[in-house]
Design a protein around this motif. Structure first.
Motif, PDB file in Angstrom:
ATOM      1  N   LEU A  51     101.592   5.742  78.890  1.00  0.00           N
ATOM      2  CA  LEU A  51     100.619   5.378  77.863  1.00  0.00           C
ATOM      3  C   LEU A  51      99.794   4.169  78.301  1.00  0.00           C
ATOM      4  N   LYS A  52     100.422   3.220  78.976  1.00  0.00           N
ATOM      5  CA  LYS A  52      99.689   2.069  79.508  1.00  0.00           C
ATOM      6  C   LYS A  52      98.664   2.525  80.548  1.00  0.00           C
ATOM      7  N   SER A  53      99.051   3.455  81.400  1.00  0.00           N
ATOM      8  CA  SER A  53      98.119   3.985  82.414  1.00  0.00           C
ATOM      9  C   SER A  53      96.960   4.714  81.748  1.00  0.00           C
ATOM     10  N   PHE A  54      97.249   5.428  80.663  1.00  0.00           N
ATOM     11  CA  PHE A  54      96.190   6.118  79.921  1.00  0.00           C
ATOM     12  C   PHE A  54      95.223   5.111  79.314  1.00  0.00           C
ATOM     13  N   ASP A  55      95.753   4.045  78.731  1.00  0.00           N
ATOM     14  CA  ASP A  55      94.900   3.026  78.120  1.00  0.00           C
ATOM     15  C   ASP A  55      94.051   2.312  79.170  1.00  0.00           C
ATOM     16  N   ARG A  56      94.577   2.221  80.400  1.00  0.00           N
ATOM     17  CA  ARG A  56      93.802   1.604  81.496  1.00  0.00           C
ATOM     18  C   ARG A  56      92.858   2.609  82.142  1.00  0.00           C
ATOM     19  N   GLN A  57      92.818   3.824  81.594  1.00  0.00           N
ATOM     20  CA  GLN A  57      91.963   4.907  82.082  1.00  0.00           C
ATOM     21  C   GLN A  57      92.324   5.344  83.509  1.00  0.00           C
ATOM     22  N   GLU A  58      93.597   5.171  83.871  1.00  0.00           N
ATOM     23  CA  GLU A  58      94.090   5.660  85.152  1.00  0.00           C
ATOM     24  C   GLU A  58      94.498   7.133  85.052  1.00  0.00           C
ATOM     25  N   LEU A  59      94.733   7.592  83.838  1.00  0.00           N
ATOM     26  CA  LEU A  59      95.071   8.982  83.571  1.00  0.00           C
ATOM     27  C   LEU A  59      94.136   9.492  82.484  1.00  0.00           C
ATOM     28  N   SER A  60      93.706  10.741  82.632  1.00  0.00           N
ATOM     29  CA  SER A  60      92.804  11.314  81.630  1.00  0.00           C
ATOM     30  C   SER A  60      93.560  11.922  80.458  1.00  0.00           C
ATOM     31  N   THR A  61      94.836  12.255  80.688  1.00  0.00           N
ATOM     32  CA  THR A  61      95.653  12.892  79.649  1.00  0.00           C
ATOM     33  C   THR A  61      97.103  12.493  79.842  1.00  0.00           C
ATOM     34  N   VAL A  62      97.816  12.251  78.751  1.00  0.00           N
ATOM     35  CA  VAL A  62      99.264  12.052  78.828  1.00  0.00           C
ATOM     36  C   VAL A  62      99.929  12.868  77.732  1.00  0.00           C
ATOM     37  N   ILE A  63     101.103  13.405  78.058  1.00  0.00           N
ATOM     38  CA  ILE A  63     101.937  14.122  77.093  1.00  0.00           C
ATOM     39  C   ILE A  63     103.273  13.398  77.068  1.00  0.00           C
ATOM     40  N   ILE A  64     103.577  12.757  75.943  1.00  0.00           N
ATOM     41  CA  ILE A  64     104.693  11.825  75.886  1.00  0.00           C
ATOM     42  C   ILE A  64     105.448  11.956  74.563  1.00  0.00           C
ATOM     43  N   ARG A  65     106.592  11.273  74.496  1.00  0.00           N
ATOM     44  CA  ARG A  65     107.254  11.089  73.210  1.00  0.00           C
ATOM     45  C   ARG A  65     106.437  10.083  72.399  1.00  0.00           C
ATOM     46  N   GLN A  66     106.419  10.260  71.098  1.00  0.00           N
ATOM     47  CA  GLN A  66     105.646   9.344  70.259  1.00  0.00           C
ATOM     48  C   GLN A  66     106.117   7.918  70.486  1.00  0.00           C
ATOM     49  N   HIS A  67     105.154   7.033  70.741  1.00  0.00           N
ATOM     50  CA  HIS A  67     105.470   5.657  71.098  1.00  0.00           C
ATOM     51  C   HIS A  67     105.414   4.769  69.856  1.00  0.00           C
ATOM     52  N   THR A  68     106.382   3.863  69.752  1.00  0.00           N
ATOM     53  CA  THR A  68     106.443   2.957  68.615  1.00  0.00           C
ATOM     54  C   THR A  68     105.154   2.145  68.512  1.00  0.00           C
ATOM     55  N   GLY A  69     104.599   2.100  67.312  1.00  0.00           N
ATOM     56  CA  GLY A  69     103.388   1.326  67.086  1.00  0.00           C
ATOM     57  C   GLY A  69     102.102   2.086  67.337  1.00  0.00           C
ATOM     58  N   ARG A  70     102.204   3.365  67.769  1.00  0.00           N
ATOM     59  CA  ARG A  70     101.004   4.179  68.008  1.00  0.00           C
ATOM     60  C   ARG A  70     100.985   5.345  67.033  1.00  0.00           C
ATOM     61  N   ASN A  71      99.882   5.502  66.334  1.00  0.00           N
ATOM     62  CA  ASN A  71      99.746   6.622  65.412  1.00  0.00           C
ATOM     63  C   ASN A  71      98.582   7.533  65.805  1.00  0.00           C
ATOM     64  N   ASP A  72      98.065   7.342  67.047  1.00  0.00           N
ATOM     65  CA  ASP A  72      97.004   8.226  67.523  1.00  0.00           C
ATOM     66  C   ASP A  72      97.622   9.363  68.321  1.00  0.00           C
ATOM     67  N   GLY A  73      96.792  10.222  68.831  1.00  0.00           N
ATOM     68  CA  GLY A  73      97.282  11.379  69.571  1.00  0.00           C
ATOM     69  C   GLY A  73      97.440  12.596  68.684  1.00  0.00           C
ATOM     70  N   LYS A  74      97.696  13.724  69.306  1.00  0.00           N
ATOM     71  CA  LYS A  74      97.840  15.002  68.593  1.00  0.00           C
ATOM     72  C   LYS A  74      99.266  15.516  68.768  1.00  0.00           C
ATOM     73  N   LEU A  75      99.884  15.901  67.669  1.00  0.00           N
ATOM     74  CA  LEU A  75     101.248  16.423  67.704  1.00  0.00           C
ATOM     75  C   LEU A  75     101.265  17.808  68.345  1.00  0.00           C
ATOM     76  N   ILE A  76     102.097  17.971  69.370  1.00  0.00           N
ATOM     77  CA  ILE A  76     102.293  19.283  69.993  1.00  0.00           C
ATOM     78  C   ILE A  76     103.493  19.986  69.377  1.00  0.00           C
ATOM     79  N   ALA A  77     104.617  19.275  69.291  1.00  0.00           N
ATOM     80  CA  ALA A  77     105.836  19.875  68.742  1.00  0.00           C
ATOM     81  C   ALA A  77     106.833  18.778  68.427  1.00  0.00           C
ATOM     82  N   ASN A  78     107.791  19.091  67.573  1.00  0.00           N
ATOM     83  CA  ASN A  78     108.940  18.220  67.317  1.00  0.00           C
ATOM     84  C   ASN A  78     110.159  18.834  67.989  1.00  0.00           C
ATOM     85  N   GLU A  79     110.898  18.027  68.726  1.00  0.00           N
ATOM     86  CA  GLU A  79     112.026  18.556  69.487  1.00  0.00           C
ATOM     87  C   GLU A  79     113.333  17.908  69.045  1.00  0.00           C
ATOM     88  N   LYS A  80     114.340  18.742  68.831  1.00  0.00           N
ATOM     89  CA  LYS A  80     115.639  18.264  68.391  1.00  0.00           C
ATOM     90  C   LYS A  80     116.403  17.630  69.553  1.00  0.00           C
TER      91      LYS A  80
END
Length: 285
Positions: free
Chosen positions: A134-163
């Motif tokens: 996510l830090k690399s994405f914010d620095r524009q080093e990556l155009s896309t990231v797919i990650i676990r929801q990060h504490t303190g961030r409410n942006d992004g698009k939900l893909i799925a919830n995983e048990k």
């Protein structure tokens, strides 16, 4: 005999249904509606004079004719893409970061789906922790990231919830009067932080016995009998068992998989959409 050319959009729709096993997810991957997907498939089946997909309320399955046609359909789309690519010498680059807790054993399949969407797209994938990516994405080093929801961030698009669950090898047993042995990834891994907090809140003594640089290493430690780990079921080798209920451990929540992207060009967006749909289909409901 078929005396008219096939509709390539309809052929692509059939391939997406076959690959994802779902009309709904095929519609998401193609950025259209489920009714449009169904209509295109019906038109293709009418043109070919046979049923390609057997549909019931519970499953989607290829017919015998559909299985035969699928390989040829893929080749047809591949040759179409090559023909278009021959008109340009430039290749679009797509830089993607995928969390180690998300990539899993399906990564080869996910890459294949993106490549099938546009074989001329140059794909660069980095695996790491959600926080670092996510830090690399914010620095524009990556155009896309797919990650676990990060504490303190409410942006992004939900893909799925995983048990998630507490997993150990079949022959592992806790030792009386000793802290619970935990295999985990190092901080700032969000799953590690979450699991530790839940154990602390439940007043369950625990200790780290293994710290791995990735989920594969943590899973290996679990299967070697070193201890237990908080992991998604699809990340585990055959033979791991959920010991949470037996040990009265706190229930682990389902964790969101989030997409953050800034891509705008149509080809890259289609590849990202195909990747998201394929990942969603891989995550157990």
């Amino acid at each position: 005999m078929i005396n008219r050319p096939l509709d390539l959009d309809a052929v692509q729709t059939f391939v997406r249904i076959a690959e994802l096993g779902s009309f709904t997810q095929a519609a998401e991957a193609l950025q259209t509606t489920q009714s449009t997907v169904s209509l295109k498939l019906k038109r293709l089946e009418k043109r070919l004079g046979c049923q390609l997909i057997e549909r019931t309320p519970r499953y989607v399955q290829l017919s015998a004719e559909g299985t035969t046609f699928l390989e040829h359909a893929r080749e047809l789309l591949k040759q179409h893409d090559h023909a278009l690519a021959s008109l340009t010498n430039t290749r679009q680059r797509l830089t993607i970061g995928i969390s180690d807790h998300v990539a899993g054993p399906e990564l080869p399949m996910l890459i294949a789906r993106m490549n099938a969407q546009d074989p001329q797209l140059l794909i660069e994938i980095r695996i790491g922790s959600s926080g670092d990516l996510l830090k690399s994405f914010d620095r524009q080093e990556l155009s896309t990231v797919i990650i676990r929801q990060h504490t303190g961030r409410n942006d992004g698009k939900l893909i799925a919830n995983e048990k998630f669950g507490w997993f150990a090898s079949q022959d592992w047993h806790p030792r009386a009067d000793e802290p619970l042995p935990i295999a985990t990834m190092p901080e700032p891994c969000g799953v590690r932080i979450m699991a530790g907090k839940l154990l602390n809140d439940a007043d369950i003594p625990w200790t780290e016995v293994f710290v791995g640089g990735g989920v594969t290493a943590v899973s290996a430690a679990v299967m070697a009998g070193l201890g237990i780990a908080a992991l998604a079921r699809r990340m585990l080798p055959i033979g791991a068992v959920d010991v949470g209920e037996r040990l009265a451990l706190p229930a682990l929540p389902s964790l969101p998989i989030m997409l953050h992207t800034r891509v705008r060009d149509p080809k890259s967006k289609k590849a990202i959409t195909a990747l998201s749909a394929a990942l969603k289909s891989a995550v157990p409901a």
